[in-house]
Structure formats: C-alpha cells, structure tokens
Design a protein around this motif. Structure first.
Motif, PDB file in Angstrom:
ATOM      1  N   PRO A 147      14.798  -5.416  -0.881  1.00 53.81           N
ATOM      2  CA  PRO A 147      13.429  -5.941  -0.852  1.00 53.81           C
ATOM      3  C   PRO A 147      12.476  -4.979  -0.138  1.00 53.81           C
ATOM      4  N   ILE A 148      11.208  -5.065  -0.507  1.00 50.71           N
ATOM      5  CA  ILE A 148      10.167  -4.209   0.069  1.00 50.71           C
ATOM      6  C   ILE A 148       9.110  -5.086   0.716  1.00 50.71           C
ATOM      7  N   VAL A 149       8.809  -4.799   1.986  1.00 52.30           N
ATOM      8  CA  VAL A 149       7.727  -5.480   2.697  1.00 52.30           C
ATOM      9  C   VAL A 149       6.653  -4.442   2.993  1.00 52.30           C
ATOM     10  N   ILE A 150       5.510  -4.581   2.337  1.00 51.42           N
ATOM     11  CA  ILE A 150       4.357  -3.724   2.622  1.00 51.42           C
ATOM     12  C   ILE A 150       3.611  -4.361   3.784  1.00 51.42           C
ATOM     13  N   CYS A 151       3.454  -3.621   4.866  1.00 54.90           N
ATOM     14  CA  CYS A 151       2.956  -4.193   6.122  1.00 54.90           C
ATOM     15  C   CYS A 151       1.726  -3.407   6.556  1.00 54.90           C
ATOM     16  N   THR A 152       0.540  -3.993   6.411  1.00 50.59           N
ATOM     17  CA  THR A 152      -0.695  -3.227   6.556  1.00 50.59           C
ATOM     18  C   THR A 152      -1.796  -4.054   7.211  1.00 50.59           C
ATOM     19  N   GLY A 153      -2.789  -3.358   7.705  1.00 52.21           N
ATOM     20  CA  GLY A 153      -3.959  -4.031   8.241  1.00 52.21           C
ATOM     21  C   GLY A 153      -5.014  -4.303   7.188  1.00 52.21           C
ATOM     22  N   GLN A 154      -4.779  -3.870   5.972  1.00 58.09           N
ATOM     23  CA  GLN A 154      -5.777  -4.017   4.920  1.00 58.09           C
ATOM     24  C   GLN A 154      -5.826  -5.443   4.373  1.00 58.09           C
ATOM     25  N   THR A 155      -6.818  -5.680   3.530  1.00 57.14           N
ATOM     26  CA  THR A 155      -6.961  -6.985   2.894  1.00 57.14           C
ATOM     27  C   THR A 155      -5.916  -7.159   1.805  1.00 57.14           C
ATOM     28  N   LEU A 156      -5.612  -8.412   1.496  1.00 56.02           N
ATOM     29  CA  LEU A 156      -4.611  -8.708   0.480  1.00 56.02           C
ATOM     30  C   LEU A 156      -5.014  -8.151  -0.882  1.00 56.02           C
ATOM     31  N   GLU A 157      -6.247  -8.401  -1.302  1.00 51.75           N
ATOM     32  CA  GLU A 157      -6.654  -7.998  -2.651  1.00 51.75           C
ATOM     33  C   GLU A 157      -6.591  -6.494  -2.829  1.00 51.75           C
ATOM     34  N   ASN A 158      -6.962  -5.769  -1.788  1.00 49.62           N
ATOM     35  CA  ASN A 158      -6.915  -4.310  -1.879  1.00 49.62           C
ATOM     36  C   ASN A 158      -5.482  -3.825  -2.032  1.00 49.62           C
ATOM     37  N   VAL A 159      -4.585  -4.336  -1.178  1.00 49.58           N
ATOM     38  CA  VAL A 159      -3.197  -3.887  -1.213  1.00 49.58           C
ATOM     39  C   VAL A 159      -2.522  -4.304  -2.515  1.00 49.58           C
ATOM     40  N   LYS A 160      -2.734  -5.554  -2.902  1.00 46.69           N
ATOM     41  CA  LYS A 160      -2.109  -6.036  -4.134  1.00 46.69           C
ATOM     42  C   LYS A 160      -2.546  -5.192  -5.319  1.00 46.69           C
ATOM     43  N   GLY A 161      -3.802  -4.791  -5.336  1.00 42.40           N
ATOM     44  CA  GLY A 161      -4.314  -3.996  -6.445  1.00 42.40           C
ATOM     45  C   GLY A 161      -3.632  -2.654  -6.575  1.00 42.40           C
ATOM     46  N   PHE A 162      -3.555  -1.904  -5.465  1.00 39.36           N
ATOM     47  CA  PHE A 162      -2.971  -0.567  -5.624  1.00 39.36           C
ATOM     48  C   PHE A 162      -1.456  -0.605  -5.693  1.00 39.36           C
ATOM     49  N   MET A 163      -0.811  -1.687  -5.220  1.00 38.73           N
ATOM     50  CA  MET A 163       0.635  -1.790  -5.402  1.00 38.73           C
ATOM     51  C   MET A 163       0.977  -2.102  -6.856  1.00 38.73           C
ATOM     52  N   ILE A 164       0.181  -2.944  -7.504  1.00 36.97           N
ATOM     53  CA  ILE A 164       0.402  -3.195  -8.932  1.00 36.97           C
ATOM     54  C   ILE A 164       0.160  -1.925  -9.728  1.00 36.97           C
ATOM     55  N   GLN A 165      -0.896  -1.191  -9.353  1.00 32.96           N
ATOM     56  CA  GLN A 165      -1.194   0.060 -10.042  1.00 32.96           C
ATOM     57  C   GLN A 165      -0.068   1.071  -9.852  1.00 32.96           C
TER      58      GLN A 165
END
Length: 414
Positions: A129-147
């Motif tokens: 499993p992968i846990v992306i752990c960041t201070g950024q907003t959800l929508e921003n992170v979700k967007g570039f991870m899908i990309q």
C-alpha cells in the motif's frame, strides 16, 4: 553461500549497469505511435529478457537476483541487505511526502519523475500500500496522483492520501471510511480559534501580505503561501512578515476565546512559539518583533490553548497554523487502519519537521525506517543520519525506492 557473497557474485560477474539501462528504457519508454520506435522497444525488451535469463541460470534464487540486478545499483543492493540484516523484515507500506521529496522545484520542474511513478506502480503490483502524506489540499494531491499513477491505482483501495498534514485522510474504495475528517473531532473551542484566524487572515492583513501571499485552499489549516517563486529572496521576505502576522492573529483569536487582553496574548503568542521553534525566534529577531514578556505570567487558559495549536514556519515557502493534536502521525495511523496494515514496517520519506514526526513515530514503535533528500531541514538530516543514513540526492527519490525494492526482494529469499 551467504547473501552477501551472492550479491558480490552478482555484481562482479554480470554487467548489471547495462541490465539496468535496458530495464529503465523498457519501463519508462514513452507511448508513441511509431513502428520504428516500437520495434526498437521490442529489441530492447528481448535483450533485457536474455540478460535476465543469464542471471536466473546462475543462481538458485535466479528470479530474485535478476530483479535486484535490473533495479538496484551495487550500493543500493548492499544497503538493502544491510537493512534486512538489521530489521529482518520487508517494507509493507510506503509513507511518502510529495514536495521536495518525490518531486523537487529545483531538479524535477516540480513534477514527479516518470521513473519514480513507475517504481510506485511496481510496489502497488507487489501489494504494498501507498500512503501519500502531504500538507497540500486533497483536490490538488488527488489530481496529480491520478495524472501520475492513473485512476485505477488511486482508486484501487490500496492508496491513501493524508492531506493538510494530518487533518484529513482520503482512501478511495472504502465506503464510509473513504474520507475521514479528523479535524471534526477537535474540541469546539479549538475549531473556533481556527475559524477566527481564517476569517481575518487576508481581510485584516497589511497590504504587503494581501498582495504578496495567497491563502491555500485548505479544509482546516490556515496556510499563507508566497505569490513569488518558492525559495526566492522575495518569498523569504514575505513569508517572514506573514509568520509574524499569523502569530499575532493566533494570539488575538486565543484572547477572544479565553477572554484575555488581545495585545498581551499576541505578545505571549510570539514568545511561546519562538521558544518552541528556533527558526521562528530567528524570524522574530530579524523582524524586530521578539517581545520581552514573561511566559510564567501567561494565564493557564491561554497556555492550554497554545498547547493545542501549532504555528509552523517553512522558510520562503509557507506560514501555517495547524492543530498539534492532528499531525501527519495521526493521519498515517488513520490511513493504516483503513488500509488494514496491522503490523506496519514503513518506508517514511520526507524533508520537513512534519515528516520528522512520522519518522520518529516509526522508529519508536518499530514500525519502519526514515529516508530524506540531502536538502532536508537540519533536524530531519540529523535524525536520518543517526539511524540508517538513508539520504538521497535532490530530485532522486527513485534511488531510495530502488533500495527498498531490493530489500523486499532479498527478504523474500527467507
């Protein structure tokens, strides 16, 4: 023959550098609509398979050593074996910061390199499993991870996003547990302070901050970011000014919440957070705003509230108000619970003080190892160098992923 002897044989007897070149070419070859290019890719793929076959025939555990040789350098492989000798287990979850860890504004044009993305998909296919752990907003992170990784991986049920440094956790594919708003569990009095600061942070700001900063679109944290290139002289100046302003805002909001004098509480705020963080003290001293007040005279109600709120400073990058009760550790623990990782042994990669908390949690609970880029904050580097010395070059997160890939393959020999 011991594993160390087998590794010496592998890297002494085979041209592993060329093998890795073929593997990397096959892995990250861009999608093209060209018959000639596709034939070239096929030729490389065939040569790769032939070279792996030679390794397979030379070792009893040939498949393992072929994969190690194709992914890891000699140094990475031996580091991996040292880690296995020390801990006796494979990494079963990745906990990864994004900015200046997976990607770097200076070295990767603020994009996660294709090599890193491909290795993450390899771990995903191996069931890690992968846990992306960041201070950024959800929508921003979700967007570039899908990309970067594709919607199938992001929505597989084996990837979780800890966002806003632990205030929320998003784990697609888990029904009612998909989105956890951890900040909703905070006391109302603490949430009121955040609401107060958020409502005033731009409207009451000096003109220089209103025009020089923007408010990051968080669900809970209050984060001011510079309207200039991160790391630049102008960004440093505006974030230093913004930090002092936010310290005063927190003090005034706490004063209203505890019915104390706003001016006194603003000074206590400056002094309190300067005592907690030498970098904040340095900014206050440079800005001429370090107050000569006695913290012992601070009312208990004010102190109790400060102890639940954090003011974070990221030089030339951000000034942020966060909850001390909700950090990346709280987010990671919630993510692991949803992912069903009951006995974690994580690779924790990060560069900042918030990542250091996760590394310390992993070390103190025997739940993993920490790794950091060479440009990390001094506290992070000190910790990593004092444990397993897992430091990698700026923009080269794939180096550490290759080491852990080798660790997991070698652990499988048991």
């Amino acid at each position: 023959m011991e594993r160390y002897d087998l590794l010496y044989q592998l890297y002494d007897d085979f041209d592993t550098a060329t093998l890795r070149d073929y593997q990397e070419f096959v892995d990250v070859f861009p999608p093209v609509d060209s018959r000639v290019a596709l034939e070239h890719w096929q030729d490389a793929s065939d040569e790769l398979e032939d070279r792996k076959a030679e390794v397979r025939e030379a070792f009893a555990a040939g498949e393992t050593f072929a994969e190690v040789a194709a992914r890891a350098t000699r140094d990475q492989a031996f580091t991996a074996l040292d880690l296995y000798s020390k801990y006796g287990r494979a990494v079963n979850v990745l906990v990864l910061d994004v900015d200046e860890t997976l990607r770097s504004a200076g070295n990767t044009d603020n994009e996660i390199p294709r090599e890193t993305l491909h290795l993450l998909t390899e771990f995903h296919e191996d069931g890690v499993p992968i846990v992306i752990c960041t201070g950024q907003t959800l929508e921003n992170v979700k967007g570039f991870m899908i990309q970067g990784l594709g919607s199938e991986v992001v929505h597989s049920g084996d990837l979780s996003i800890v966002y806003e440094a632990g205030n929320g956790v998003f784990t697609p594919g888990h029904g009612a547990d998909t989105k956890q708003l951890l900040y909703e569990d905070l006391d109302e009095s603490v949430r009121d302070v955040f609401d107060d600061v958020r409502a005033r942070v731009l409207t009451d700001a000096p003109e220089s901050i209103r025009h020089g900063c923007h408010l990051q679109g968080n669900e809970f944290n209050v984060t001011l970011k510079p309207n200039f290139e991160t790391g630049s002289k102008r960004s440093r100046e505006i974030i230093d000014e913004a930090l002092v302003y936010q310290l005063d805002l927190v003090g005034e909001a706490v004063a209203r919440a505890t019915d104390t004098d706003p001016e006194s509480t603003a000074n206590w705020s400056r002094r309190y957070y300067a005592k907690a963080d030498p970098e904040i003290r340095g900014v206050l001293e440079r800005e001429g705003g370090f107050p000569d007040v006695d913290l012992d005279a601070m009312p208990d109600a004010v102190r109790d509230t400060f102890e639940r709120i954090d003011v974070a400073y990221y030089e030339a990058d951000a000034a942020e108000v966060t909850s001390l009760e909700l950090d990346k550790v709280a987010g990671v623990e919630a993510a692991l619970d949803v992912l069903g990782v009951e006995d974690p042994f994580a690779l924790v990669m990060g560069d900042s003080k918030s990542d250091l908390r996760v590394m310390r949690w992993a070390a103190e609970t025997d739940s993993g190892i920490g790794a950091a880029p060479e440009h990390s904050s001094s506290d992070v580097l000190d910790f990593v160098l004092s444990t397993d010395e897992l430091v990698f070059d700026r923009g080269k997160s794939a180096e550490m992923l290759r080491t852990v890939y080798a660790l997991n393959r070698l652990a499988g020999l048991s």
